[in-house]
Design a protein around this motif. Sequence first.
Motif, PDB file in Angstrom:
ATOM      1  N   HIS A 238      70.190  44.072  13.139  1.00 53.93           N
ATOM      2  CA  HIS A 238      69.514  43.861  11.863  1.00 53.93           C
ATOM      3  C   HIS A 238      70.462  43.844  10.669  1.00 53.93           C
ATOM      4  O   HIS A 238      70.008  43.603   9.540  1.00 53.93           O
ATOM      5  CB  HIS A 238      68.428  44.915  11.680  1.00 53.93           C
ATOM      6  CG  HIS A 238      67.353  44.818  12.715  1.00 53.93           C
ATOM      7  ND1 HIS A 238      66.467  43.765  12.753  1.00 53.93           N
ATOM      8  CD2 HIS A 238      67.049  45.617  13.775  1.00 53.93           C
ATOM      9  CE1 HIS A 238      65.643  43.935  13.781  1.00 53.93           C
ATOM     10  NE2 HIS A 238      65.976  45.033  14.411  1.00 53.93           N
ATOM     11  N   ASN A 239      71.742  44.079  10.887  1.00 52.89           N
ATOM     12  CA  ASN A 239      72.709  43.969   9.806  1.00 52.89           C
ATOM     13  C   ASN A 239      73.834  42.996  10.166  1.00 52.89           C
ATOM     14  O   ASN A 239      73.961  41.946   9.551  1.00 52.89           O
ATOM     15  CB  ASN A 239      73.270  45.349   9.447  1.00 52.89           C
ATOM     16  CG  ASN A 239      72.263  46.207   8.698  1.00 52.89           C
ATOM     17  OD1 ASN A 239      72.204  46.186   7.477  1.00 52.89           O
ATOM     18  ND2 ASN A 239      71.445  46.967   9.428  1.00 52.89           N
ATOM     19  N   PHE A 240      74.631  43.333  11.186  1.00 57.10           N
ATOM     20  CA  PHE A 240      75.775  42.480  11.528  1.00 57.10           C
ATOM     21  C   PHE A 240      75.325  41.110  12.038  1.00 57.10           C
ATOM     22  O   PHE A 240      75.819  40.073  11.572  1.00 57.10           O
ATOM     23  CB  PHE A 240      76.642  43.169  12.583  1.00 57.10           C
ATOM     24  CG  PHE A 240      77.826  42.353  13.004  1.00 57.10           C
ATOM     25  CD1 PHE A 240      78.955  42.268  12.199  1.00 57.10           C
ATOM     26  CD2 PHE A 240      77.817  41.638  14.203  1.00 57.10           C
ATOM     27  CE1 PHE A 240      80.048  41.499  12.571  1.00 57.10           C
ATOM     28  CE2 PHE A 240      78.900  40.868  14.583  1.00 57.10           C
ATOM     29  CZ  PHE A 240      80.022  40.801  13.762  1.00 57.10           C
ATOM     30  N   LEU A 241      74.391  41.075  12.991  1.00 57.71           N
ATOM     31  CA  LEU A 241      73.945  39.798  13.555  1.00 57.71           C
ATOM     32  C   LEU A 241      73.282  38.931  12.483  1.00 57.71           C
ATOM     33  O   LEU A 241      73.521  37.719  12.410  1.00 57.71           O
ATOM     34  CB  LEU A 241      72.981  40.043  14.715  1.00 57.71           C
ATOM     35  CG  LEU A 241      72.559  38.811  15.525  1.00 57.71           C
ATOM     36  CD1 LEU A 241      73.759  38.195  16.228  1.00 57.71           C
ATOM     37  CD2 LEU A 241      71.470  39.165  16.540  1.00 57.71           C
ATOM     38  N   ARG A 242      72.470  39.558  11.625  1.00 59.08           N
ATOM     39  CA  ARG A 242      71.785  38.811  10.578  1.00 59.08           C
ATOM     40  C   ARG A 242      72.776  38.216   9.577  1.00 59.08           C
ATOM     41  O   ARG A 242      72.550  37.140   9.024  1.00 59.08           O
ATOM     42  CB  ARG A 242      70.788  39.720   9.875  1.00 59.08           C
ATOM     43  CG  ARG A 242      69.938  39.047   8.838  1.00 59.08           C
ATOM     44  CD  ARG A 242      68.748  39.906   8.472  1.00 59.08           C
ATOM     45  NE  ARG A 242      67.737  39.888   9.527  1.00 59.08           N
ATOM     46  CZ  ARG A 242      66.846  40.845   9.723  1.00 59.08           C
ATOM     47  NH1 ARG A 242      66.862  41.919   8.975  1.00 59.08           N
ATOM     48  NH2 ARG A 242      65.955  40.741  10.698  1.00 59.08           N
ATOM     49  N   ALA A 243      73.878  38.927   9.355  1.00 58.36           N
ATOM     50  CA  ALA A 243      74.869  38.452   8.388  1.00 58.36           C
ATOM     51  C   ALA A 243      75.750  37.351   8.954  1.00 58.36           C
ATOM     52  O   ALA A 243      76.261  36.515   8.203  1.00 58.36           O
ATOM     53  CB  ALA A 243      75.742  39.617   7.924  1.00 58.36           C
ATOM     54  N   THR A 244      75.921  37.328  10.269  1.00 60.90           N
ATOM     55  CA  THR A 244      76.871  36.394  10.876  1.00 60.90           C
ATOM     56  C   THR A 244      76.225  35.246  11.633  1.00 60.90           C
ATOM     57  O   THR A 244      76.866  34.213  11.844  1.00 60.90           O
ATOM     58  CB  THR A 244      77.805  37.155  11.836  1.00 60.90           C
ATOM     59  OG1 THR A 244      77.020  37.846  12.827  1.00 60.90           O
ATOM     60  CG2 THR A 244      78.655  38.173  11.077  1.00 60.90           C
ATOM     61  N   VAL A 245      74.982  35.412  12.059  1.00 63.75           N
ATOM     62  CA  VAL A 245      74.276  34.374  12.808  1.00 63.75           C
ATOM     63  C   VAL A 245      72.948  34.099  12.120  1.00 63.75           C
ATOM     64  O   VAL A 245      72.152  35.018  11.916  1.00 63.75           O
ATOM     65  CB  VAL A 245      74.035  34.801  14.274  1.00 63.75           C
ATOM     66  CG1 VAL A 245      73.282  33.699  15.021  1.00 63.75           C
ATOM     67  CG2 VAL A 245      75.347  35.123  14.967  1.00 63.75           C
ATOM     68  N   SER A 246      72.700  32.864  11.782  1.00 63.24           N
ATOM     69  CA  SER A 246      71.485  32.525  11.053  1.00 63.24           C
ATOM     70  C   SER A 246      70.250  32.710  11.925  1.00 63.24           C
ATOM     71  O   SER A 246      70.152  32.138  13.016  1.00 63.24           O
ATOM     72  CB  SER A 246      71.544  31.076  10.554  1.00 63.24           C
ATOM     73  OG  SER A 246      70.368  30.746   9.849  1.00 63.24           O
ATOM     74  N   GLU A 247      69.322  33.510  11.422  1.00 60.36           N
ATOM     75  CA  GLU A 247      68.061  33.696  12.144  1.00 60.36           C
ATOM     76  C   GLU A 247      67.169  32.470  12.005  1.00 60.36           C
ATOM     77  O   GLU A 247      66.366  32.165  12.880  1.00 60.36           O
ATOM     78  CB  GLU A 247      67.351  34.942  11.613  1.00 60.36           C
ATOM     79  CG  GLU A 247      66.121  35.332  12.407  1.00 60.36           C
ATOM     80  CD  GLU A 247      65.486  36.627  11.915  1.00 60.36           C
ATOM     81  OE1 GLU A 247      64.448  37.003  12.479  1.00 60.36           O
ATOM     82  OE2 GLU A 247      66.027  37.253  10.974  1.00 60.36           O
ATOM     83  N   HIS A 248      67.336  31.771  10.885  1.00 53.94           N
ATOM     84  CA  HIS A 248      66.563  30.549  10.634  1.00 53.94           C
ATOM     85  C   HIS A 248      67.540  29.434  10.240  1.00 53.94           C
ATOM     86  O   HIS A 248      67.729  29.162   9.037  1.00 53.94           O
ATOM     87  CB  HIS A 248      65.547  30.776   9.515  1.00 53.94           C
ATOM     88  CG  HIS A 248      64.735  32.030   9.683  1.00 53.94           C
ATOM     89  ND1 HIS A 248      64.938  33.158   8.917  1.00 53.94           N
ATOM     90  CD2 HIS A 248      63.746  32.337  10.552  1.00 53.94           C
ATOM     91  CE1 HIS A 248      64.099  34.092   9.288  1.00 53.94           C
ATOM     92  NE2 HIS A 248      63.363  33.627  10.276  1.00 53.94           N
ATOM     93  N   PRO A 249      68.186  28.796  11.208  1.00 57.22           N
ATOM     94  CA  PRO A 249      69.260  27.822  10.928  1.00 57.22           C
ATOM     95  C   PRO A 249      68.860  26.700   9.978  1.00 57.22           C
ATOM     96  O   PRO A 249      69.695  26.231   9.199  1.00 57.22           O
ATOM     97  CB  PRO A 249      69.591  27.275  12.325  1.00 57.22           C
ATOM     98  CG  PRO A 249      69.183  28.364  13.268  1.00 57.22           C
ATOM     99  CD  PRO A 249      67.973  28.983  12.657  1.00 57.22           C
ATOM    100  N   LYS A 250      67.603  26.287   9.992  1.00 61.98           N
ATOM    101  CA  LYS A 250      67.190  25.170   9.133  1.00 61.98           C
ATOM    102  C   LYS A 250      67.283  25.529   7.644  1.00 61.98           C
ATOM    103  O   LYS A 250      67.368  24.641   6.788  1.00 61.98           O
ATOM    104  CB  LYS A 250      65.764  24.736   9.477  1.00 61.98           C
ATOM    105  CG  LYS A 250      64.700  25.771   9.203  1.00 61.98           C
ATOM    106  CD  LYS A 250      63.325  25.274   9.616  1.00 61.98           C
ATOM    107  CE  LYS A 250      62.253  26.330   9.402  1.00 61.98           C
ATOM    108  NZ  LYS A 250      62.101  26.724   7.987  1.00 61.98           N
ATOM    109  N   ASP A 251      67.269  26.835   7.335  1.00 60.85           N
ATOM    110  CA  ASP A 251      67.349  27.267   5.938  1.00 60.85           C
ATOM    111  C   ASP A 251      68.778  27.465   5.454  1.00 60.85           C
ATOM    112  O   ASP A 251      68.995  27.732   4.264  1.00 60.85           O
ATOM    113  CB  ASP A 251      66.580  28.586   5.743  1.00 60.85           C
ATOM    114  CG  ASP A 251      65.083  28.425   5.983  1.00 60.85           C
ATOM    115  OD1 ASP A 251      64.575  27.309   5.773  1.00 60.85           O
ATOM    116  OD2 ASP A 251      64.437  29.408   6.383  1.00 60.85           O
ATOM    117  N   ASN A 252      69.730  27.337   6.346  1.00 65.04           N
ATOM    118  CA  ASN A 252      71.125  27.632   6.001  1.00 65.04           C
ATOM    119  C   ASN A 252      71.775  26.427   5.321  1.00 65.04           C
ATOM    120  O   ASN A 252      72.672  25.785   5.863  1.00 65.04           O
ATOM    121  CB  ASN A 252      71.900  28.031   7.258  1.00 65.04           C
ATOM    122  CG  ASN A 252      73.189  28.750   6.926  1.00 65.04           C
ATOM    123  OD1 ASN A 252      73.422  29.136   5.783  1.00 65.04           O
ATOM    124  ND2 ASN A 252      74.030  28.936   7.926  1.00 65.04           N
TER     125      ASN A 252
END
Length: 476
Positions: A238-252
Amino acid sequence: MSTKKHIAIILSIGIYLFFLGNQGIYITDPVESNYALTASEMVQSGDYISPQIYGMYWYDKPILFYWQLASAFTIFGINEFSARFWPAIMGLIGLLLTYAFTRHLYNAKIAFIASLILGTSFEYWLISKAVITDMSLFVFSNAVLVCFYLAYRSEKKQYYYGAYLFAGLATLTKGPIGFLLPAFIIVVFMLWQRNSTELKHMKCAVGTLILTFVGGSWYYIMYSIHGTIFLETFLGVHNFLRATVSEHPKDNVWYYYLVMFIIGFFPWVFTLPLVLKKMWTKRACQKIDETTGFLVIWILVVFVFYQIVATKYTTYTFPAFLPIAILVARFLTERKTLLKKMLLFNLVFYTLLTFFVAIPYCQKYSAKDAGVIVAASKKSDAIVGSYGEYHTSAVFYSGAKIYRIEKAQNIDKLIPKAMSWNSKNVMPFFPEEDLIKENHVLMLVSTDSLDRFKFDIKGKWVLVGQRNQELLFKKQ
């Protein structure tokens, strides 16, 4: 107009906008229902240290917002008004914080206008009514910066203690970002000012103890109870993964937060051309002053930081609205007619929005009515399943254990695993192949999954009831 009258008007408008209709705004999926269900289980279990959802330990967010919700549930009962009580209260506190800070920086008139601009911006109104952590984070993280700057520009260095205290509360609300982001803003500002001597006055030793005790004690207790699984899930996913891997790639995308700002700062976003024109005329030949520089750095660091973070959320840049409101207010002080018209428009607009959009929308995207049917239809030995989209709000409103029905071969792929978004799947699962062995089964089926349900799930099913997008079947 006196300060007392300013505060009375600000509170009156805030109470009206932030509490209006809350008792009729259903808890929606997927975010609000997770918070509401977790807090209700906290009250029912009496465990106020380890958050639980579906009877399983839940390491999604820190404890403070759950404590807020649980306190409201204890006082007012478990209902919509209670769930939305603390976001509304924190919204009021945020307006008072803005008023007090702006009055200290400039004067009461600008402070009054800044508070009204902030409180009637769309995103502020929305988050003050939403069952999410962001309004509490807004208050605590921005209070860090307010206390810092009050100490920095005055002889009252005791304000620094407040900065550390609020950094701890922000950390208890959202995690490490609660102190890291304000710290980044402070560091950038100090570098711009080239004022390293101020470090001697910043109470770093005692302040670190305050931050560690207030912000870190709960984390230490959780680690002592649950061990590395807590750290792996909370800090890892909920911190490292969220910061480094987009949970919603279409919004990136680069313009994501620009669009969110235009929507979130409605209707005041339409005044920005006037503000920018006046700002350019007034400051084109002047060096930027310290206070303006601090506010601008505050805004820019927030937007740049979250643009770098892989996962994009609509509310991430919300804390920047406080300094934005102050800067806009400075250049609208003479536009009395415009301000009055905008305020009147906002009061009418948000009243209509509450009753004709928010309430119907939340009724549509909540499984409350389906949960009520489940509660009325369930027998003690019946299994309740959910086929298709899983609605946590149905669990919250029914008080029943509701299984997520999946094929046995898929369950292992969906259950929580280390450093995976599957860590959110803590709801109970039930293999659809085993349903044939059960005699008493109730099944919630989303309308868009109805054809697949009829094809996959064998047996004779009778429709018990239908609410919005959910149908409830009973196995014969």
